[in-house]
Design an enzyme around this catalytic site. Structure first.
Site, short mmCIF file in Angstrom:
data_model
loop_
_atom_site.label_atom_id
_atom_site.label_comp_id
_atom_site.label_asym_id
_atom_site.label_seq_id
_atom_site.Cartn_x
_atom_site.Cartn_y
_atom_site.Cartn_z
N SER A 93 9.79 -0.24 -33.80
CA SER A 93 8.73 -1.54 -33.20
C SER A 93 9.21 -1.69 -32.03
CB SER A 93 9.31 -2.89 -34.36
OG SER A 93 8.32 -3.79 -33.94
N HIS A 107 1.75 -3.89 -28.41
CA HIS A 107 2.80 -3.65 -29.46
C HIS A 107 2.47 -2.30 -30.51
CE1 HIS A 107 2.68 -4.62 -33.89
NE2 HIS A 107 4.06 -4.80 -33.68
N VAL A 110 5.84 1.44 -36.53
CA VAL A 110 5.76 2.37 -37.67
C VAL A 110 6.71 2.12 -38.79
CG1 VAL A 110 4.04 4.20 -36.62
CG2 VAL A 110 6.55 4.25 -36.33
N HIS A 172 -5.46 -20.69 -37.21
CA HIS A 172 -5.44 -22.17 -36.54
C HIS A 172 -6.33 -22.28 -35.17
CE1 HIS A 172 -1.90 -20.41 -34.90
NE2 HIS A 172 -1.90 -21.25 -33.89
#
Length: 303
Positions: A93, A107, A110, A172
């Site tokens: 990551s 970003h 896997v 949100h």
């Protein structure tokens, strides 16, 4: 179904090495500092973090391989058949936060999971993807990013692009985190060999997707107003990771290593009450033209 866990682990560790070497070369001023760690319940990992580089203000590329006696709630909520099973999870990551607001944050992740239960066949799957978070929008960058993603995913690109658009969405706020990319999970219907090959294709395509964008934008000028907007928009990144991100929730609920899990957060961020971009500005154009689902691959210059 035979799965080769060691083969997946060998690939993932090599991917971490390859990406770190490439990004260090791209930065030209900082190196990743590695910290190896061991998890009490089983497994461990290699956390590599870069700070205060010439290009990247902060970045991390982590490898982890952990085991546990039971799947956490974030995993079993959508897949109740995993309840009561032990698990083995591994993955790479990364998040790279640039200094220049003209360079987008990226970003990539896997991963591979195996859930086990005595007397039953293991349940395994691959997941991952990558997404791009620009602060100032450039159509050619978004198109390039998605063209590389389509090349990696083939006929599954449209499905996994939509999954990414839907997943990296701040409910949100009523807005996406960025311009998307591809996202997939629970992949096993291709069989182990082909599912593993698909995951490798996604992992291997990250550098060709991101590096040209960084090289194109890193030399562009910016001032304090652009920097302020970058820090404000980074707040959205923090909100998503702490409220919605399944990987963050899985790591925290499974007793993972907090420093590695929260490595993805930017070093500096700001929240401004009631901020509204100036009409007609580049900042306003980010919202109107980029923070929406769009067919980037078929966008044409001048079209």
């Amino acid at each position: 179904m035979m799965v080769d866990i060691e083969l997946v682990k060998f690939y993932l560790q090599g991917l971490q090495d390859e990406i770190c070497v490439a990004l260090e070369g791209l930065d030209g001023g900082a190196a990743f500092v590695e910290e190896s760690w061991v998890r009490d319940e089983g497994g461990g990992g290699r956390s590599r973090v870069m700070t205060d580089g010439l290009v990247f203000e902060k970045g991390g590329v982590n490898f982890s391989h952990v085991m546990g006696a039971s799947m956490p709630a974030s995993a079993t909520a959508s897949r109740p058949e995993l309840a009561g099973r032990s698990f083995e999870a591994m993955g790479v990551s990364l998040v790279m936060h640039p200094k220049n607001p003209r360079v987008p944050t990226s970003h990539m992740n896997v991963r591979f999971f195996v859930a086990k239960k005595e007397g039953a066949d293991p349940i395994w799957w691959f997941g991952g993807g990558y997404d791009l978070t620009p602060y100032y929008g450039y159509e050619e960058d978004c198109r390039h990013w998605h063209e590389v993603a389509r090349g990696a995913c083939g006929e599954l690109y449209s499905e996994y692009k939509k999954w990414c658009d839907d997943y990296f969405y701040l409910k949100h706020r009523g807005e996406p985190r960025g311009v998307g990319g591809v996202f997939f999970d629970d992949l096993n219907d291709l069989g182990f060999e082909d599912s593993f090959a698909f995951m490798r294709g996604v992992g291997d395509s990250y550098l060709p997707a991101y590096v040209p964008i960084v090289e194109r934008r890193v030399g562009e000028e910016y001032g304090q107003s652009e920097r302020d907007f970058q820090l404000y928009r980074r707040g959205r990144y923090v909100e998503f990771n702490l409220v919605f991100d399944r990987g963050t929730l899985f790591g925290l609920q499974s007793g993972g290593r907090t420093e590695s899990i929260l490595m993805s957060l930017p070093p500096l961020v700001s929240w401004v009450y009631g901020y509204e971009p100036e009409e007609g500005s580049e900042e306003a154009r980010l919202y109107s033209d980029f923070l929406r689902a769009r067919d980037w691959v078929n966008w044409k210059v001048g079209g």
